[in-house]
Design a protein around this motif. Structure first.
Motif, PDB file in Angstrom:
ATOM      1  N   VAL A  41       0.856  -0.764   0.351  1.00 50.54           N
ATOM      2  CA  VAL A  41      -0.574   0.160   0.109  1.00 50.54           C
ATOM      3  C   VAL A  41       0.496   1.379   0.355  1.00 50.54           C
ATOM      4  N   GLU A  42       0.847   2.440  -0.949  1.00 51.34           N
ATOM      5  CA  GLU A  42       1.347   3.287  -1.275  1.00 51.34           C
ATOM      6  C   GLU A  42       0.580   4.319  -1.137  1.00 51.34           C
ATOM      7  N   ILE A  43       1.218   5.277  -0.795  1.00 49.97           N
ATOM      8  CA  ILE A  43       0.354   6.454   0.408  1.00 49.97           C
ATOM      9  C   ILE A  43       0.687   7.719  -0.361  1.00 49.97           C
ATOM     10  N   PHE A  44       0.543   8.552  -1.360  1.00 55.91           N
ATOM     11  CA  PHE A  44       1.242   9.735  -2.202  1.00 55.91           C
ATOM     12  C   PHE A  44       0.671  10.686  -1.982  1.00 55.91           C
ATOM     13  N   ASN A  45      -0.398  10.882  -1.819  1.00 58.93           N
ATOM     14  CA  ASN A  45      -1.360  12.156  -1.526  1.00 58.93           C
ATOM     15  C   ASN A  45      -2.356  12.330  -0.107  1.00 58.93           C
ATOM     16  N   SER A  46      -3.210  13.546  -0.140  1.00 58.20           N
ATOM     17  CA  SER A  46      -4.583  13.187   0.919  1.00 58.20           C
ATOM     18  C   SER A  46      -4.698  14.733   0.567  1.00 58.20           C
ATOM     19  N   PHE A  47      -6.165  14.881   1.406  1.00 58.48           N
ATOM     20  CA  PHE A  47      -7.157  15.988   0.865  1.00 58.48           C
ATOM     21  C   PHE A  47      -7.823  16.292   2.594  1.00 58.48           C
ATOM     22  N   GLU A  48      -8.496  17.840   2.662  1.00 61.50           N
ATOM     23  CA  GLU A  48      -8.999  17.707   4.165  1.00 61.50           C
ATOM     24  C   GLU A  48     -10.152  17.702   4.166  1.00 61.50           C
ATOM     25  N   LEU A  49     -11.125  17.508   5.094  1.00 66.06           N
ATOM     26  CA  LEU A  49     -12.242  16.606   5.158  1.00 66.06           C
ATOM     27  C   LEU A  49     -13.367  17.389   6.062  1.00 66.06           C
ATOM     28  N   LEU A  50     -14.252  17.598   6.105  1.00 64.47           N
ATOM     29  CA  LEU A  50     -15.158  18.656   6.764  1.00 64.47           C
ATOM     30  C   LEU A  50     -16.104  17.758   7.651  1.00 64.47           C
ATOM     31  N   TYR A  51     -15.755  17.442   9.139  1.00 62.51           N
ATOM     32  CA  TYR A  51     -15.516  17.066  10.256  1.00 62.51           C
ATOM     33  C   TYR A  51     -16.780  17.651  11.224  1.00 62.51           C
ATOM     34  N   ASP A  52     -17.972  17.080  11.220  1.00 60.74           N
ATOM     35  CA  ASP A  52     -18.632  17.502  13.037  1.00 60.74           C
ATOM     36  C   ASP A  52     -18.551  16.385  14.194  1.00 60.74           C
ATOM     37  N   PRO A  53     -17.764  17.865  15.274  1.00 61.01           N
ATOM     38  CA  PRO A  53     -17.274  15.862  16.447  1.00 61.01           C
ATOM     39  C   PRO A  53     -18.869  16.200  16.496  1.00 61.01           C
ATOM     40  N   SER A  54     -19.115  17.232  16.658  1.00 61.66           N
ATOM     41  CA  SER A  54     -20.770  16.468  18.017  1.00 61.66           C
ATOM     42  C   SER A  54     -21.367  15.637  17.404  1.00 61.66           C
ATOM     43  N   THR A  55     -21.723  15.861  16.773  1.00 58.36           N
ATOM     44  CA  THR A  55     -22.723  14.755  15.728  1.00 58.36           C
ATOM     45  C   THR A  55     -22.091  13.770  15.017  1.00 58.36           C
ATOM     46  N   HIS A  56     -20.387  13.077  15.336  1.00 63.66           N
ATOM     47  CA  HIS A  56     -19.601  12.280  14.243  1.00 63.66           C
ATOM     48  C   HIS A  56     -19.617  12.087  12.837  1.00 63.66           C
ATOM     49  N   SER A  57     -19.912  13.004  12.418  1.00 65.69           N
ATOM     50  CA  SER A  57     -20.785  12.827  10.962  1.00 65.69           C
ATOM     51  C   SER A  57     -19.467  13.341   9.825  1.00 65.69           C
ATOM     52  N   LEU A  58     -19.426  13.007   8.941  1.00 63.85           N
ATOM     53  CA  LEU A  58     -19.138  13.814   7.780  1.00 63.85           C
ATOM     54  C   LEU A  58     -19.757  14.104   6.644  1.00 63.85           C
ATOM     55  N   ASP A  59     -19.003  15.465   6.223  1.00 68.85           N
ATOM     56  CA  ASP A  59     -19.624  16.404   5.024  1.00 68.85           C
ATOM     57  C   ASP A  59     -19.667  15.257   3.767  1.00 68.85           C
ATOM     58  N   ARG A  60     -20.545  14.282   3.481  1.00 70.55           N
ATOM     59  CA  ARG A  60     -20.697  13.217   2.055  1.00 70.55           C
ATOM     60  C   ARG A  60     -20.141  14.127   0.995  1.00 70.55           C
ATOM     61  N   PRO A  61     -21.330  14.950   0.263  1.00 69.78           N
ATOM     62  CA  PRO A  61     -21.423  15.845  -0.911  1.00 69.78           C
ATOM     63  C   PRO A  61     -19.363  16.269  -0.662  1.00 69.78           C
ATOM     64  N   PHE A  62     -18.792  17.068   0.408  1.00 71.14           N
ATOM     65  CA  PHE A  62     -18.330  17.409  -0.248  1.00 71.14           C
ATOM     66  C   PHE A  62     -16.882  16.630  -0.101  1.00 71.14           C
ATOM     67  N   LEU A  63     -16.606  15.149   0.295  1.00 69.41           N
ATOM     68  CA  LEU A  63     -15.828  13.956   0.401  1.00 69.41           C
ATOM     69  C   LEU A  63     -16.322  13.601  -1.493  1.00 69.41           C
ATOM     70  N   GLU A  64     -17.727  13.326  -2.097  1.00 70.38           N
ATOM     71  CA  GLU A  64     -17.781  12.922  -3.052  1.00 70.38           C
ATOM     72  C   GLU A  64     -16.834  13.479  -4.266  1.00 70.38           C
ATOM     73  N   LYS A  65     -17.124  15.221  -3.720  1.00 70.40           N
ATOM     74  CA  LYS A  65     -17.424  16.512  -5.116  1.00 70.40           C
ATOM     75  C   LYS A  65     -15.127  16.212  -4.932  1.00 70.40           C
ATOM     76  N   LYS A  66     -14.523  16.536  -3.516  1.00 68.27           N
ATOM     77  CA  LYS A  66     -13.446  15.794  -3.944  1.00 68.27           C
ATOM     78  C   LYS A  66     -13.147  14.936  -4.412  1.00 68.27           C
ATOM     79  N   GLN A  67     -13.096  13.807  -4.171  1.00 72.01           N
ATOM     80  CA  GLN A  67     -12.729  12.817  -4.286  1.00 72.01           C
ATOM     81  C   GLN A  67     -12.992  12.184  -6.501  1.00 72.01           C
ATOM     82  N   GLU A  68     -14.331  12.541  -6.934  1.00 67.74           N
ATOM     83  CA  GLU A  68     -14.195  12.718  -7.770  1.00 67.74           C
ATOM     84  C   GLU A  68     -13.343  14.524  -8.837  1.00 67.74           C
TER      85      GLU A  68
END
Length: 357
Positions: free
Chosen positions: A72-99
């Motif tokens: 497993v070779e890890i090349f790069n990274s990008f940020e995520l929007l995370y809400d610590p109070s609800t322990h949830s990720l911003d899925r639309p933001f993640l899918e947009k960055k992935q695209e």
């Protein structure tokens, strides 16, 4: 959390990931107020206010790369929007960055996520499980931003998740995995450039050189100590003091088989080419300095013998001096130049120019 992983995966981490996580943490921390104002009613032994600090922020993001077999070779990274109070990720933001990353790096996939902190926490499992629909076995990269001058290794840990039965209940837990640093040519140049940047406190070039030499000395010292430990271990294995471990012997054999490659003909040709290029550059620099010194000397001769040249009485003499001095400078034979200065017919001329011996 278990001590080590048993998956058998080999992880390779690129410096760009570490730089991205560090930059993300630095930006978030700079936007926060590092200290709170002292409370008026808070006192200590001296009656001064007690200054309380905010806890260090935590940042979250995804790591991307490739997996080939068990590597497993890890090349790069990008940020995520995370809400610590609800322990949830911003899925639309993640899918947009992935695209977007998929358009630029079509061979890279989301391998896991990263965060900052001293150790993995129980709440981190919420993010880990949230990413399992993208990668069934995500990787967790943890960067410890605390400064520890006594620590020699990088403050980076990689965790995997394994299903363990605890008190009769199957649970996912984090297990630590080993990794190696993998670099490409562009990353090596960037890291070397950052390492040679001038310090913000205005340190001199001598300070930077001392720091660089200290780092090289520490690296060589660490390499020597590890080779010494390995040598003692092999001697003890040969004597029968410790049990024979075939996997370690295979790794040592693989390492030793690389050493004769340094003595190959191609290596010698490349080494001699680099060495000759370095000598050529040094020689050109010396010729440039000699040409500059020769130019200054010609100017002095022109000034000192301008009056005699106009009268027509010393032209041949000055040309003779120039020829002799130029030969000495081109040949880089300053001792010969001083010997010429001792000659009687040059001593008076050089004294007129202000060159003493």
């Amino acid at each position: 959390m278990a001590s080590s992983s048993s998956s058998g995966l080999t992880f390779k981490l690129h410096p760009l990931v570490i730089v991205n996580i560090s930059d993300h943490y630095t930006r978030v921390k700079s936007q926060m107020n590092p200290t709170l104002a002292p409370h008026n009613n808070a006192t200590n032994n001296g009656g001064d206010g007690v200054v309380s600090s905010l806890p260090p922020p935590r940042v979250f993001g995804c790591v991307i790369g490739v997996q080939k077999g068990r590597t497993v070779e890890i090349f790069n990274s990008f940020e995520l929007l995370y809400d610590p109070s609800t322990h949830s990720l911003d899925r639309p933001f993640l899918e947009k960055k992935q695209e977007l990353y998929k358009k630029v790096f079509p061979h890279f996939y989301i391998l896991g996520w990263y965060s900052t902190g001293s150790d993995a926490e129980e709440s981190d499992m919420h993010i880990h499980k949230a990413l399992m629909d993208i990668n069934e076995s995500p990787v967790y990269v943890l960067l410890n931003p605390a400064i520890n001058h006594s620590q020699k290794d990088l403050p980076v840990s990689i965790f995997e998740s394994e299903l363990h039965v605890i008190d009769g209940i199957p649970q996912l837990i984090f297990v630590r995995s080993s990794y190696t640093i993998e670099t490409v040519e562009a990353e090596r140049i960037s890291v070397d450039h950052v390492a040679h940047l001038k310090p913000s406190d205005g340190g001199s070039a001598a300070t930077q050189l001392a720091a660089n030499l200290t780092g090289i000395h520490s690296a060589i010292k660490m390499l020597h100590s590890r080779i010494k430990v390995l040598h003692h271990y092999l001697l003890a294995m040969e004597k029968g003091d410790v049990p024979c471990e075939n996997s370690l012997l295979r790794q040592v054999s693989s390492l030793l088989r690389r050493l004769p490659a340094i003595e190959s003909g191609k290596f010698q040709d490349d080494f001699l080419m680099e060495y000759n290029d370095t000598l050529l550059i040094s020689y050109l620099a010396m010729l440039t300095n000699c040409s500059s010194a020769m130019n200054d000397l010609v100017d002095k001769f022109s000034t000192a013998y301008d009056r005699h040249t106009r009268r027509g009485g010393r032209t041949a003499f000055s040309e003779c001096c120039l020829v002799l001095v130029s030969r000495c400078l081109v040949l880089d034979s300053f001792d010969a130049l001083f010997q010429l200065c001792r000659h009687r017919f040059l001593s008076s001329s050089l004294c007129c120019l202000g060159i003493g011996y």
